[in-house]
Design a protein around this motif. Sequence first.
Motif, PDB file in Angstrom:
ATOM      1  N   MET A  68       0.823  -1.225   0.000  1.00 51.73           N
ATOM      2  CA  MET A  68       0.000   0.000   0.000  1.00 51.73           C
ATOM      3  C   MET A  68       0.852   1.267   0.000  1.00 51.73           C
ATOM      4  N   LEU A  69       2.117   1.111   0.384  1.00 54.40           N
ATOM      5  CA  LEU A  69       2.968   2.281   0.606  1.00 54.40           C
ATOM      6  C   LEU A  69       3.055   3.255  -0.589  1.00 54.40           C
ATOM      7  N   PRO A  70       3.265   2.769  -1.824  1.00 51.88           N
ATOM      8  CA  PRO A  70       3.342   3.736  -2.940  1.00 51.88           C
ATOM      9  C   PRO A  70       2.051   4.550  -3.087  1.00 51.88           C
ATOM     10  N   MET A  71       0.920   3.937  -2.756  1.00 57.77           N
ATOM     11  CA  MET A  71      -0.361   4.647  -2.901  1.00 57.77           C
ATOM     12  C   MET A  71      -0.550   5.672  -1.797  1.00 57.77           C
ATOM     13  N   VAL A  72       0.158   5.459  -0.664  1.00 59.18           N
ATOM     14  CA  VAL A  72       0.138   6.459   0.403  1.00 59.18           C
ATOM     15  C   VAL A  72       0.713   7.764  -0.139  1.00 59.18           C
ATOM     16  N   TYR A  73       1.843   7.629  -0.848  1.00 53.38           N
ATOM     17  CA  TYR A  73       2.482   8.828  -1.391  1.00 53.38           C
ATOM     18  C   TYR A  73       1.716   9.375  -2.593  1.00 53.38           C
ATOM     19  N   ALA A  74       0.807   8.563  -3.172  1.00 51.03           N
ATOM     20  CA  ALA A  74       0.001   9.033  -4.295  1.00 51.03           C
ATOM     21  C   ALA A  74      -1.343   9.563  -3.821  1.00 51.03           C
ATOM     22  N   SER A  75      -1.562   9.576  -2.484  1.00 50.15           N
ATOM     23  CA  SER A  75      -2.815  10.066  -1.899  1.00 50.15           C
ATOM     24  C   SER A  75      -4.043   9.348  -2.449  1.00 50.15           C
ATOM     25  N   VAL A  76      -3.933   8.029  -2.598  1.00 45.39           N
ATOM     26  CA  VAL A  76      -5.091   7.230  -2.997  1.00 45.39           C
ATOM     27  C   VAL A  76      -5.946   7.009  -1.742  1.00 45.39           C
ATOM     28  N   ARG A 102      -6.817   1.785  -1.655  1.00 48.20           N
ATOM     29  CA  ARG A 102      -5.463   1.278  -1.428  1.00 48.20           C
ATOM     30  C   ARG A 102      -5.482  -0.196  -1.072  1.00 48.20           C
ATOM     31  N   ARG A 103      -6.340  -0.506  -0.087  1.00 46.11           N
ATOM     32  CA  ARG A 103      -6.434  -1.870   0.414  1.00 46.11           C
ATOM     33  C   ARG A 103      -6.852  -2.818  -0.713  1.00 46.11           C
ATOM     34  N   GLU A 104      -7.836  -2.384  -1.479  1.00 46.11           N
ATOM     35  CA  GLU A 104      -8.373  -3.199  -2.560  1.00 46.11           C
ATOM     36  C   GLU A 104      -7.308  -3.472  -3.626  1.00 46.11           C
ATOM     37  N   ARG A 105      -6.626  -2.382  -4.039  1.00 45.54           N
ATOM     38  CA  ARG A 105      -5.629  -2.543  -5.107  1.00 45.54           C
ATOM     39  C   ARG A 105      -4.424  -3.338  -4.634  1.00 45.54           C
ATOM     40  N   ALA A 106      -4.015  -3.137  -3.359  1.00 38.37           N
ATOM     41  CA  ALA A 106      -2.855  -3.856  -2.832  1.00 38.37           C
ATOM     42  C   ALA A 106      -3.169  -5.344  -2.745  1.00 38.37           C
ATOM     43  N   THR A 107      -4.400  -5.673  -2.299  1.00 31.14           N
ATOM     44  CA  THR A 107      -4.797  -7.073  -2.215  1.00 31.14           C
ATOM     45  C   THR A 107      -4.762  -7.709  -3.602  1.00 31.14           C
ATOM     46  N   GLU A 108      -5.291  -6.969  -4.565  1.00 31.88           N
ATOM     47  CA  GLU A 108      -5.332  -7.433  -5.939  1.00 31.88           C
ATOM     48  C   GLU A 108      -3.913  -7.717  -6.462  1.00 31.88           C
ATOM     49  N   ALA A 109      -2.996  -6.767  -6.183  1.00 28.11           N
ATOM     50  CA  ALA A 109      -1.619  -6.916  -6.665  1.00 28.11           C
ATOM     51  C   ALA A 109      -0.955  -8.124  -6.019  1.00 28.11           C
ATOM     52  N   LEU A 110      -1.225  -8.321  -4.723  1.00 31.30           N
ATOM     53  CA  LEU A 110      -0.618  -9.465  -4.033  1.00 31.30           C
ATOM     54  C   LEU A 110      -1.189 -10.776  -4.556  1.00 31.30           C
ATOM     55  N   MET A 111      -2.469 -10.782  -4.914  1.00 26.80           N
ATOM     56  CA  MET A 111      -3.060 -11.980  -5.477  1.00 26.80           C
ATOM     57  C   MET A 111      -2.442 -12.284  -6.832  1.00 26.80           C
ATOM     58  N   ARG A 112      -2.125 -11.227  -7.565  1.00 25.96           N
ATOM     59  CA  ARG A 112      -1.532 -11.400  -8.892  1.00 25.96           C
ATOM     60  C   ARG A 112      -0.169 -12.078  -8.808  1.00 25.96           C
ATOM     61  N   VAL A 113       0.575 -11.836  -7.711  1.00 25.48           N
ATOM     62  CA  VAL A 113       1.877 -12.485  -7.573  1.00 25.48           C
ATOM     63  C   VAL A 113       1.759 -13.759  -6.717  1.00 25.48           C
ATOM     64  N   GLY A 114       0.535 -14.203  -6.446  1.00 24.82           N
ATOM     65  CA  GLY A 114       0.321 -15.471  -5.769  1.00 24.82           C
ATOM     66  C   GLY A 114       0.488 -15.421  -4.260  1.00 24.82           C
ATOM     67  N   LEU A 115       0.291 -14.250  -3.659  1.00 19.03           N
ATOM     68  CA  LEU A 115       0.441 -14.151  -2.202  1.00 19.03           C
ATOM     69  C   LEU A 115      -0.852 -13.707  -1.511  1.00 19.03           C
ATOM     70  N   GLY A 116      -1.998 -14.073  -2.169  1.00 20.06           N
ATOM     71  CA  GLY A 116      -3.287 -13.659  -1.616  1.00 20.06           C
ATOM     72  C   GLY A 116      -3.521 -14.171  -0.206  1.00 20.06           C
ATOM     73  N   ASN A 117      -2.792 -15.217   0.200  1.00 19.87           N
ATOM     74  CA  ASN A 117      -3.008 -15.779   1.534  1.00 19.87           C
ATOM     75  C   ASN A 117      -1.954 -15.320   2.542  1.00 19.87           C
ATOM     76  N   ILE A 167       7.456  -7.068  -5.883  1.00 17.48           N
ATOM     77  CA  ILE A 167       6.917  -6.912  -7.244  1.00 17.48           C
ATOM     78  C   ILE A 167       5.500  -6.342  -7.170  1.00 17.48           C
ATOM     79  N   ALA A 168       4.714  -6.867  -6.231  1.00 21.91           N
ATOM     80  CA  ALA A 168       3.355  -6.345  -6.057  1.00 21.91           C
ATOM     81  C   ALA A 168       3.396  -4.850  -5.760  1.00 21.91           C
ATOM     82  N   ARG A 169       4.336  -4.460  -4.901  1.00 23.56           N
ATOM     83  CA  ARG A 169       4.473  -3.046  -4.562  1.00 23.56           C
ATOM     84  C   ARG A 169       4.854  -2.225  -5.799  1.00 23.56           C
ATOM     85  N   ALA A 170       5.699  -2.831  -6.676  1.00 23.71           N
ATOM     86  CA  ALA A 170       6.153  -2.103  -7.859  1.00 23.71           C
ATOM     87  C   ALA A 170       5.036  -1.891  -8.873  1.00 23.71           C
ATOM     88  N   ILE A 171       4.086  -2.829  -8.936  1.00 24.15           N
ATOM     89  CA  ILE A 171       3.059  -2.718  -9.982  1.00 24.15           C
ATOM     90  C   ILE A 171       1.767  -2.083  -9.480  1.00 24.15           C
TER      91      ILE A 171
END
Lengths: 239, 405
Positions: A110-118, A123-138, A157-161
């Motif tokens: 979520m950290l990059p979105m903190v600096y983007a004022s999302v 933030r929570r939704e997109r970060a969860t989505e990104a983590l699921m994309r890299v296979g770390l949803g659990n 990687i999730a943080r980067a994307i």
Amino acid sequence: MPQSTIVRLEGITKVYGMGDTTVHALAGIDLTIEQGEYCAIMGASGSGKSTMMNVIGCLDRPTDGQYYLDGQDVAQVGDRDLAHIRNQKLGFVFQQFHLLPQLSALENVMLPMVYASVPTAERRERATEALMRVGLGNRLQNRPNQLSGGQQQRVAIARAIVNRPVLLLADEPTGALDSTTTREILTIFGELNKSGMTVVMVTHESEVARCTNRVIWFKDGQVMQPYLAPEDLGTVTAA
Amino acid sequence: MDWVESGKMAVKTLTANKMRSSLTMLGMIIGNASVIAMVGIGQGAQRLASEQFESLGPNVLFVAPGSGQARQRTTNLPRTLVWDDAKAIASQVPSVQEVAAQKQGQYPIVYGGLNSSSSVTGTTPSFLSVRSFDVAKGRFLTDLDLQRNQRVVALGADLANRFFSDQDPIGKRIRIRNVSFQVIGVMRPKGSFLGSNQDDVAYIPLTTMASTLTGRTSPYGLDVTFISVSAKNEASVPAAEFQITNLLRRRHKIVSQDDFTVQAQKDILQIVGTITGGLTAMLAAIAGVSLLVGGIGIMNIMLVSVTERTQEIGLRKAIGASGQDILVQFMIEAVLLSAAGGLIGTGVGVGGTLLVATFSPLKAAISPAAIALAVSVSGTIGLVFGVIPARQAAKLDPIVALRSA
């Protein structure tokens, strides 16, 4: 998908030091990277590939030359704007992962979105989505020290994307991983690239470079081979 | 990055390293607690002293030998203030109600196998009404006792208790500096006055004191330690003060410098206020230094923290934090540390003050002004001492920061 140029470098130089002891880390680079490319920057140590990475990643300004990132001239913008560009257009993956130990996987992403004022909910939704994309949803609530090296790199990687960058930059992303995890990470990069993400990684491992579509070969601060096919790597490394 | 977010982040960082955060806060806690406790205790002492002088009654004046300056410089005071001065004040000053001369000394007192070194006061019958003392048992001194230089004594409550416990002291004989005195009365308990126990005193006739214990030491007459005077009422105090001064100047043939001092309760209160106020300010200043030291401690730890977290700073910058974001983050951490320390310190200080108020005669009071001052000073200290580390963090080059593995 319409093709567009993500990175366009024109006559980029980077000079360190003053007077007699100047070092030309980059000696006039012309280079373009198109949308959707998957390239590896290679070269011996001291060839300027790390400096190149820093310039492309807007962490460092070139001494001279033009740099257009996603069509925007970013060669000489101020620190604040550069921070904003890094936040919005670039995603970084480092050899040492660089996760904040006191934050959970989810909070790290979520950290990059903190600096983007999302907004927080998004933030929570997109970060969860990104983590699921890299296979770390659990593994959302795990701290970095509760994750293996490969899992930590996947969080990175999730943080980067997560801020939907136009360019994903990876600096020796598999340098600290064993061969099995290296393959997992490279698979993720491959999948991201297939879905349209432009990926540039610096590496010194030929096996890693062979997974990409294009190798950019550096020597003495210059681009020796801007379009080297990964299967032809043997020719330069032998030379 | 907004403030709420930065605050949450700072709390997270600080709580991740609880040991260090609490040790860093310790400086501020001690600083704040000591400012609040010191001011509280100082003001308590001030109140206690004021109340004791107020308990003398608003219409009491004291005449003591020596000018104000001489009394500050030396304990060897002139012996020019005599009993005749007291008699003259009583008979010639119209705004005066009653006058009691007192001559004090410290002598061994013996009864049976028991002995004690206690204060002995030679005085006159008017002492009771002027100083609002009461007799619990028996009687006090009379004019006849004085005329006849009687060897009689009225004992303070504690003194009577020590020697006679459950016996009836009236009529018994005690020895004061080897002179035998008959006990004629026991005083009602009065408590202590400015640290001296008023119940550990033996009262004997002024004349007897001079003839048997001290001897006549002054060429001017029967010299006294001081004269207590009660004015007719509170409004006549200034007049009494003025008239007594004039009378004594005439009697002592004063040309330039007075050899006596007249003080009303109000004057004494003022002096006490000045002294204890200065004392409180001094205590607060000393405690303030520890606040400053606490602030420097915070700066120190924040500087270490910046060095330790170089990679974190580099990473934050790489993913889009501006120098200002980093500056704000470290400032908030410093201010949170000092403000939290300040609040806890306030709690400790208030607790300490209440403890002192409960378990000691000092009427320690919690001063809202001291709390406001300490908390705002500690917040400001966080700001001031947070700036240097925060700026250092903000200036870090992300490339260098990320590479410092």
